[in-house]
Write a protein that holds these residues in place. Structure first.
Motif, short mmCIF file in Angstrom:
data_model
loop_
_atom_site.label_atom_id
_atom_site.label_comp_id
_atom_site.label_asym_id
_atom_site.label_seq_id
_atom_site.Cartn_x
_atom_site.Cartn_y
_atom_site.Cartn_z
N LYS A 98 -2.02 -6.10 7.37
CA LYS A 98 -3.42 -5.68 7.34
C LYS A 98 -4.26 -6.70 8.10
O LYS A 98 -3.98 -7.90 8.06
CB LYS A 98 -3.90 -5.59 5.88
CG LYS A 98 -5.27 -4.93 5.71
CD LYS A 98 -5.56 -4.70 4.23
CE LYS A 98 -6.78 -3.84 4.02
NZ LYS A 98 -8.02 -4.56 4.05
N TYR A 134 0.85 -1.18 0.00
CA TYR A 134 0.00 0.00 0.00
C TYR A 134 0.89 1.24 0.00
O TYR A 134 1.82 1.34 0.80
CB TYR A 134 -0.90 0.00 1.24
CG TYR A 134 -1.90 -1.13 1.24
CD1 TYR A 134 -3.19 -0.93 0.78
CD2 TYR A 134 -1.54 -2.40 1.68
CE1 TYR A 134 -4.10 -1.97 0.76
CE2 TYR A 134 -2.45 -3.44 1.67
CZ TYR A 134 -3.72 -3.23 1.21
OH TYR A 134 -4.63 -4.25 1.20
N SER A 165 0.59 -5.90 2.89
CA SER A 165 -0.67 -6.61 3.11
C SER A 165 -0.59 -7.59 4.28
O SER A 165 -1.61 -7.87 4.91
CB SER A 165 -1.10 -7.34 1.84
OG SER A 165 -0.10 -8.23 1.41
N PRO A 205 -9.56 0.41 6.23
CA PRO A 205 -8.44 -0.53 6.21
C PRO A 205 -7.57 -0.31 7.46
O PRO A 205 -7.27 0.84 7.81
CB PRO A 205 -7.66 -0.16 4.95
CG PRO A 205 -8.42 0.90 4.25
CD PRO A 205 -9.56 1.32 5.11
N SER A 206 -7.19 -1.40 8.09
CA SER A 206 -6.41 -1.32 9.33
C SER A 206 -5.16 -2.18 9.23
O SER A 206 -5.20 -3.29 8.69
CB SER A 206 -7.25 -1.78 10.52
OG SER A 206 -8.35 -0.91 10.70
N PHE A 207 -4.08 -1.65 9.77
CA PHE A 207 -2.77 -2.30 9.73
C PHE A 207 -2.16 -2.25 11.13
O PHE A 207 -2.43 -1.32 11.89
CB PHE A 207 -1.83 -1.56 8.75
CG PHE A 207 -2.40 -1.42 7.37
CD1 PHE A 207 -2.10 -2.36 6.38
CD2 PHE A 207 -3.24 -0.37 7.04
CE1 PHE A 207 -2.64 -2.24 5.10
CE2 PHE A 207 -3.78 -0.23 5.76
CZ PHE A 207 -3.47 -1.17 4.79
#
Length: 180
Positions: free
Chosen positions: A107, A92, A104, A115-117
């Motif tokens: 994530k 990303y 990814s 979207p959360s990481f």
């Protein structure tokens, strides 16, 4: 009574924070990348030199919806962004400048609607600033290269970091790994 007032306050804050126009729920990596880079000579996936451009330049080179979030700290409505439930394997990047932000494999499904990481791709890929908007203290996450507003980070994420980087899809570009 105090609990009721707190509930009303946070419900109101949630409505204001999520009042942006929804984006398309379907995601096409090639379309998203071409939209972000079409008129933007500052977009680079390899250059990590800090950018210090006036707002007037960003307004010319970014699509309006990216500009609103990246430069004006806007917020997408929950569960509407192109990447909130996207499961591709890759990297990303900042949609404003092309800086690598997240992988990814960091994530996770946080069910918050964005979207959360749990960690960034490298130290310095993002910067942090205290955000006192809506009467609460939060930690804003900015692109480490161009200073674009990406979202916020919270201390309720999974191991190993315990962090939840809650990002706006519109300010992220996704590039799948080769072969995917």
């Amino acid at each position: 009574m105090h609990r009721m007032l707190m509930f009303i306050f946070f419900a109101t804050v949630g409505l204001f924070a999520c009042s942006g126009e929804p984006t398309s729920p379907k995601f096409s990596p090639s379309k998203a990348m071409s939209d972000s880079r079409a008129l933007n000579p500052y977009y680079s996936r390899t250059d990590t030199t800090k950018l210090d451009l006036p707002d007037s330049v960003w307004k010319k080179v970014l699509p309006p919806e990216v500009y609103e979030v990246a430069r004006k700290a806007g917020t997408e409505r929950a569960f509407t962004g192109k990447l909130w439930d996207f499961e591709g394997i890759g990297t990303y990047y900042c949609a404003a400048c092309g800086n690598a932000l997240f992988r990814s494999d960091a994530k996770f499904a946080s069910t918050c609607g964005w979207p959360s990481f749990f960690e960034t791709v490298r130290p310095g890929s993002v910067e942090y600033r205290t955000d006192m908007a809506f009467g609460m203290a939060r930690t804003e996450v900015l692109c480490g290269r161009c200073g674009a507003h990406l979202g916020h980070v919270f201390d309720d994420g999974p191991p190993p970091t315990g962090k939840r980087f809650c990002m706006n899809s519109i300010v992220l570009d996704f590039e799948p790994d080769e072969g995917d």
